[in-house]
Enzyme design. Structure first.
Site, PDB file in Angstrom:
ATOM      1  N   HIS A 222      45.911 -21.011  88.908  1.00 38.80           N
ATOM      2  CA  HIS A 222      45.056 -19.820  88.865  1.00 38.80           C
ATOM      3  C   HIS A 222      45.218 -19.190  87.478  1.00 38.80           C
ATOM      4  CE1 HIS A 222      45.862 -19.773  93.351  1.00 38.80           C
ATOM      5  NE2 HIS A 222      44.583 -19.463  93.372  1.00 38.80           N
TER       6      HIS A 222
ATOM      7  N   ASP B 196      48.283 -17.011  87.600  1.00 41.13           N
ATOM      8  CA  ASP B 196      49.597 -17.646  87.802  1.00 41.13           C
ATOM      9  C   ASP B 196      50.323 -17.707  86.462  1.00 41.13           C
ATOM     10  OD1 ASP B 196      48.959 -18.251  90.435  1.00 41.13           O
ATOM     11  OD2 ASP B 196      48.385 -20.326  90.000  1.00 41.13           O
TER      12      ASP B 196
ATOM     13  N   GLU C 122      39.847 -27.687 102.217  1.00 46.75           N
ATOM     14  CA  GLU C 122      41.302 -27.778 102.417  1.00 46.75           C
ATOM     15  C   GLU C 122      41.533 -28.241 103.847  1.00 46.75           C
ATOM     16  OE1 GLU C 122      44.067 -24.779 100.891  1.00 46.75           O
ATOM     17  OE2 GLU C 122      45.064 -24.790 102.845  1.00 46.75           O
TER      18      GLU C 122
ATOM     19  N   ASP D  79      47.396 -19.533 108.005  1.00 47.25           N
ATOM     20  CA  ASP D  79      47.409 -20.553 106.947  1.00 47.25           C
ATOM     21  C   ASP D  79      48.851 -20.926 106.588  1.00 47.25           C
ATOM     22  OD1 ASP D  79      46.340 -22.234 105.080  1.00 47.25           O
ATOM     23  OD2 ASP D  79      45.892 -20.673 103.614  1.00 47.25           O
TER      24      ASP D  79
ATOM     25  N   ASP E 128      50.137 -23.725 105.560  1.00 52.16           N
ATOM     26  CA  ASP E 128      50.280 -24.551 104.344  1.00 52.16           C
ATOM     27  C   ASP E 128      51.529 -25.434 104.354  1.00 52.16           C
ATOM     28  OD1 ASP E 128      47.936 -23.805 103.026  1.00 52.16           O
ATOM     29  OD2 ASP E 128      48.873 -22.096 102.025  1.00 52.16           O
TER      30      ASP E 128
ATOM     31  N   ASP F 145      48.110 -28.536  97.840  1.00 47.83           N
ATOM     32  CA  ASP F 145      48.079 -27.094  98.077  1.00 47.83           C
ATOM     33  C   ASP F 145      48.841 -26.753  99.356  1.00 47.83           C
ATOM     34  OD1 ASP F 145      47.600 -24.455  97.790  1.00 47.83           O
ATOM     35  OD2 ASP F 145      45.500 -24.510  98.372  1.00 47.83           O
TER      36      ASP F 145
HETATM   37  C1  XLS Z   1      44.439 -20.111  99.880  1.00 45.95           C
HETATM   38  C2  XLS Z   1      43.876 -21.185  99.101  1.00 45.95           C
HETATM   39  C3  XLS Z   1      44.216 -21.098  97.644  1.00 45.95           C
HETATM   40  C4  XLS Z   1      43.195 -21.863  96.880  1.00 45.95           C
HETATM   41  C5  XLS Z   1      43.124 -21.565  95.443  1.00 45.95           C
HETATM   42  O1  XLS Z   1      44.486 -20.148 101.084  1.00 45.95           O
HETATM   43  O2  XLS Z   1      44.256 -22.425  99.628  1.00 45.95           O
HETATM   44  O3  XLS Z   1      45.503 -21.536  97.408  1.00 45.95           O
HETATM   45  O4  XLS Z   1      43.369 -23.235  97.077  1.00 45.95           O
HETATM   46  O5  XLS Z   1      42.873 -20.226  95.209  1.00 45.95           O
HETATM   47 MG    MG Z   2      45.898 -23.033 102.891  1.00 47.71          MG
HETATM   48 MG    MG Z   3      43.601 -24.301  99.000  1.00 47.98          MG
END
Ligand code: XLS
Ligand code: MG
Ligand code: MG
Length: 412
Positions: free
Chosen positions: A77, A80, A247, A285, A287, A317
């Site tokens: 980003h 970042d 995603e 989320d 992740d 991600d």
């Molecule tokens: C958030 C998103 C983020 C994007 C990029 O949930 O996955 O990480 O991939 O801004």
């Molecule tokens: Mg995510």
């Molecule tokens: Mg993402």
């Protein structure tokens, strides 16, 4: 077992990682278009309800460690790496120059840049808020990210409009907000055409990323399908420059089948970039690293992508869990995610070559040869034994995933 004193814990983790085996050398990992986000590796474990569990790390640390692992591409980003107050200023140029140096010293490439339009207080009402000055600022941010992308040699720009939505019903006009959001993307594409022309580079591929909820309560573009509709809504001046970054987990979060969402994006010619991770249906989320929750579904996703020639990035991600230390992020989290991906990719190749799956699939596609004009009952009667192959294929996929197709069995 005796307690393990702190000074022996890293060695223990490393010894057990070695014992796990199944790792690939960096040169093998680099053959895949695997991209590592700055934000994923530098995530400190903070989130709603959570204090950080890890200490901050810089882009130099992330790039160096990705290089050692064999992650060939890095992405970021804008904020970042560049503090908000230095965006578009001299400070940004200095940081971008330092990033270029770090990337080239470690042999990495920048694949993608993305604009943070969700964290700073200015985006409390999102990047497409009512106030024109907020929208003008959002346009500046996406244009500036395009500039950074060209400086760093990126091919892709990603947009996750997570704050495009609302908490309070009826407070915003959804149609106006979507028009204003399109204005920001139009600003990014026009800047891109301009800069790419001057630099004699191809324009970036601008990829929209949907998520059904978080951080807003209601999201205006919650799914990849909503994004496809938005791309062809007529609001974008350059729809040919805009595609998708689905995603995996974001499609599961709304209860969708990621593989079907990817198929729809493929058919639209818009599957350009793919965020890979894992998690649970209809939950937030989380992740989690790719393949830790749904390895069978992941295998099938990769079979589909291999079958249809997807050749874009696989972007890691995910978020190393809060229980993983700074050391663990690069000793366990990233190498194991990369290796699970490669293993699943290779197994997907086995699936495509498997003679049983191939013959079953061919047989299903050949059908029974019922005569033209046969009625529904006759067609069903003719095919019903063949259709058992669906379940047989499912069984075979699990066998291949577990290595049982190589003659391995379990005794009672
Ligand atoms: C958030 C998103 C983020 C994007 C990029 O949930 O996955 O990480 O991939 O801004
Ligand atoms: Mg995510
Ligand atoms: Mg993402």
């Amino acid at each position: 077992m005796n307690p393990i004193p702190p000074n022996q814990q890293q060695a223990l983790v490393e010894r057990l990682m070695q014992a796990c085996g199944g790792g690939y050398p960096p040169q093998t990992r680099r053959k895949h278009f695997i991209t590592g986000p700055q934000w994923a590796a530098s995530y400190q474990g903070q989130a709603l309800f959570h204090a950080p569990t890890r200490t901050p790390i810089s882009f130099d640390d992330v790039i160096r460690e990705y290089a050692k692992i064999g992650i060939g591409y890095w992405c970021t980003h804008d904020t970042d790496v560049v503090p908000t107050e230095q965006l578009g200023k001299e400070g940004q140029s200095q940081i971008v120059a330092r990033i270029q140096k770090s990337l080239s010293e470690h042999g990495l490439k920048c694949s993608m840049v993305t604009t943070e339009t969700f964290f700073h207080a200015v985006f409390a009402a999102g990047p497409a808020a009512e106030a024109p000055e907020i929208r003008e600022y959002a346009a500046f941010r996406v244009r500036n990210t395009v500039d950074i992308g060209h400086e760093l040699g990126a091919q892709f720009a990603v947009y996750w409009p997570g704050s495009l939505g609302y908490y309070t019903q009826g407070a915003i006009d959804e149609a106006d907000s979507l028009r204003w959001y399109a204005d920001a993307l139009n600003a990014a594409c026009e800047r891109d055409i301009d800069v790419a022309g001057k630099k004699k580079r191809p324009t970036l591929k601008h990829c929209l990323e949907a998520k059904p909820f978080e951080p807003q309560a209601e999201i205006l573009l919650p799914t990849s399908d909503a994004m496809l509709a938005f791309i062809s809504s007529g609001l974008l001046k350059h729809p040919e420059m805009v595609g998708l970054n689905p995603e995996y987990l974001h499609e599961l979060m709304w209860g969708g089948a990621p593989r079907a969402a990817l198929a729809r994006a493929l058919l639209a010619g818009k599957l350009w970039h793919f965020d890979i991770n894992d998690g649970y249906r209809l939950k937030h989320d989380v992740d989690i690293g790719v393949g830790l929750v749904n390895p069978l579904d992941w295998l099938n996703v990769l079979v589909l992508l291999r079958a249809h020639g997807y050749n874009g990035p696989f972007n890691l991600d995910f978020k190393p869990p809060r229980t993983t230390s700074n050391h663990g992020v690069f000793a366990v989290s990233f190498p194991s995610a990369v290796d699970r991906f490669i293993t699943l990719w290779e197994i997907a190749g086995d699936v495509r070559e498997d003679p049983i799956i191939r013959e079953a699939t061919d047989a299903l596609r050949a059908g029974a040869g019922a005569p033209p004009g046969a009625d529904a009952k006759a067609i069903h009667e003719a095919n019903k034994e063949l259709l058992t192959l669906h379940e047989l294929i499912g069984h075979r996929l699990v066998q291949i995933l577990l290595g049982l197709h190589r003659g391995r069995t379990y005794s009672a």
